[in-house]
Design a protein around this motif. Structure first.
Motif, PDB file in Angstrom:
ATOM      1  N   ASP A   1     -30.093  41.394  -3.081  1.00  0.00           N
ATOM      2  CA  ASP A   1     -29.431  42.179  -4.267  1.00  0.00           C
ATOM      3  C   ASP A   1     -28.362  41.009  -4.753  1.00  0.00           C
ATOM      4  OD1 ASP A   1     -27.164  41.938  -2.423  1.00  0.00           O
ATOM      5  OD2 ASP A   1     -27.130  44.084  -2.074  1.00  0.00           O
ATOM      6  N   PRO A   2     -27.671  41.148  -5.955  1.00  0.00           N
ATOM      7  CA  PRO A   2     -26.701  40.298  -6.432  1.00  0.00           C
ATOM      8  C   PRO A   2     -25.660  39.747  -5.438  1.00  0.00           C
ATOM      9  CG  PRO A   2     -27.167  42.131  -7.994  1.00  0.00           C
ATOM     10  CD  PRO A   2     -27.804  42.130  -6.860  1.00  0.00           C
ATOM     11  N   VAL A   3     -25.165  40.751  -4.564  1.00  0.00           N
ATOM     12  CA  VAL A   3     -24.038  40.519  -3.690  1.00  0.00           C
ATOM     13  C   VAL A   3     -24.795  39.436  -2.726  1.00  0.00           C
ATOM     14  CG1 VAL A   3     -22.724  41.508  -1.753  1.00  0.00           C
ATOM     15  CG2 VAL A   3     -22.931  42.593  -3.956  1.00  0.00           C
ATOM     16  N   GLY A   4     -25.929  39.671  -2.168  1.00  0.00           N
ATOM     17  CA  GLY A   4     -26.590  38.491  -1.487  1.00  0.00           C
ATOM     18  C   GLY A   4     -26.787  37.240  -2.087  1.00  0.00           C
ATOM     19  N   TYR A   5     -26.941  37.159  -3.405  1.00  0.00           N
ATOM     20  CA  TYR A   5     -26.998  35.700  -3.938  1.00  0.00           C
ATOM     21  C   TYR A   5     -25.499  35.373  -4.246  1.00  0.00           C
ATOM     22  CZ  TYR A   5     -31.910  36.224  -5.094  1.00  0.00           C
ATOM     23  OH  TYR A   5     -33.333  36.258  -4.737  1.00  0.00           O
ATOM     24  N   MET A   6     -24.633  36.152  -4.297  1.00  0.00           N
ATOM     25  CA  MET A   6     -23.253  35.902  -4.436  1.00  0.00           C
ATOM     26  C   MET A   6     -22.608  35.055  -3.263  1.00  0.00           C
ATOM     27  SD  MET A   6     -20.016  36.829  -3.221  1.00  0.00           S
ATOM     28  CE  MET A   6     -19.889  38.604  -3.054  1.00  0.00           C
TER      29      MET A   6
ATOM     30  N   VAL B   1     -27.910  30.819   5.555  1.00  0.00           N
ATOM     31  CA  VAL B   1     -29.275  30.984   6.328  1.00  0.00           C
ATOM     32  C   VAL B   1     -29.399  32.651   6.579  1.00  0.00           C
ATOM     33  CG1 VAL B   1     -30.378  30.845   8.631  1.00  0.00           C
ATOM     34  CG2 VAL B   1     -29.049  28.814   7.433  1.00  0.00           C
ATOM     35  N   MET B   2     -28.619  33.207   6.866  1.00  0.00           N
ATOM     36  CA  MET B   2     -28.933  34.685   7.167  1.00  0.00           C
ATOM     37  C   MET B   2     -29.359  35.449   5.845  1.00  0.00           C
ATOM     38  SD  MET B   2     -28.477  35.061  10.423  1.00  0.00           S
ATOM     39  CE  MET B   2     -28.720  33.100  10.491  1.00  0.00           C
ATOM     40  N   ASN B   3     -28.681  35.205   4.813  1.00  0.00           N
ATOM     41  CA  ASN B   3     -28.907  35.863   3.580  1.00  0.00           C
ATOM     42  C   ASN B   3     -30.538  35.406   3.144  1.00  0.00           C
ATOM     43  OD1 ASN B   3     -26.883  37.706   2.090  1.00  0.00           O
ATOM     44  ND2 ASN B   3     -25.701  36.271   3.060  1.00  0.00           N
ATOM     45  N   LEU B   4     -30.662  34.126   3.271  1.00  0.00           N
ATOM     46  CA  LEU B   4     -32.224  33.824   2.995  1.00  0.00           C
ATOM     47  C   LEU B   4     -33.344  34.356   3.881  1.00  0.00           C
ATOM     48  CD1 LEU B   4     -31.576  29.793   2.507  1.00  0.00           C
ATOM     49  CD2 LEU B   4     -32.161  31.547   0.861  1.00  0.00           C
ATOM     50  N   LEU B   5     -32.775  34.513   5.295  1.00  0.00           N
ATOM     51  CA  LEU B   5     -33.643  35.464   6.092  1.00  0.00           C
ATOM     52  C   LEU B   5     -33.710  36.868   5.877  1.00  0.00           C
ATOM     53  CD1 LEU B   5     -32.562  34.060   9.541  1.00  0.00           C
ATOM     54  CD2 LEU B   5     -34.794  33.675   8.601  1.00  0.00           C
TER      55      LEU B   5
END
Length: 197
Positions: free
Chosen positions: A103-108, A90-94
């Motif tokens: 960035d790619p790290v966020g998707y990872m 949820v935090m990375n989607l926010l």
């Protein structure tokens, strides 16, 4: 579904999942290195939430590999894996919603933490914890939350700091949901029990 539950309880698969979680745990603590460096010693155990959750599960898997149930770690694992797995998703989607980019790290992080949440639930039929184990896990989880949001030890997402009260509120209810899910899957009369050994 029976064949899948059988597969995930076999030693080769358990060893594979153990290896993935062990490496993920080590990387998780490394990922937190800068925040840990700035953290007062008394709070160190409560900062790296996700790697500690995967550490609990890694210990559970060691038990399974040696034909042992470790009920307290099983309770900690299912609650923490689901809570912190879904929290990070949820935090990375926010972050993506706020900035328009990830960035790619966020998707990872999204994929790996979603995997954390799912794997904790998948092994629920093999857990053997009792109500008191779950109470201890619940206390750990809520106490950790207080450390995060009362003393400011939560994981750092700089672009989300303006939403800290809302995130804290969401996290509280995510904790409640994680505890209730653990109870339903393992301790309720509707829970399914399988033998991993």
């Amino acid at each position: 579904m029976n064949w899948f539950l059988y597969l995930i309880a076999r030693k080769p698969f358990l060893f594979l999942i153990f290896t993935v979680n062990l490496l993920g745990t080590i990387y998780g603590y490394y990922w937190y290195r800068y925040q840990l460096y700035d953290t007062p010693a008394k709070f160190l155990a409560f900062v790296p939430d996700s790697p500690t959750a995967s550490l609990f599960f890694t210990i559970v898997l060691i038990g399974f590999l040696f034909k042992k149930n470790l009920p307290l770690f099983e309770a900690l694992a299912i609650v923490c894996l689901f809570k912190y797995g879904m929290w990070a998703v949820v935090m990375n989607l926010l972050v993506l919603k706020e900035t328009g980019v990830l960035d790619p790290v966020g998707y990872m992080l999204i994929l790996s933490h979603l995997g954390m949440a799912i794997q904790g639930l998948l092994y629920a039929p093999y857990y053997r914890f009792k109500a008191w184990h779950l109470i201890v896990a619940a206390l750990w989880t809520v106490h950790n939350e207080m450390i995060d949001y009362v003393f400011g030890m939560m994981p750092r997402y700089s672009v989300l700091m303006d939403y800290l009260p809302q995130i804290g509120y969401f996290t509280f209810w995510l904790s409640v949901a994680s505890i209730l899910i653990a109870y339903y899957l393992v301790n309720s009369k509707k829970s399914i029990k399988l033998n991993v050994f």
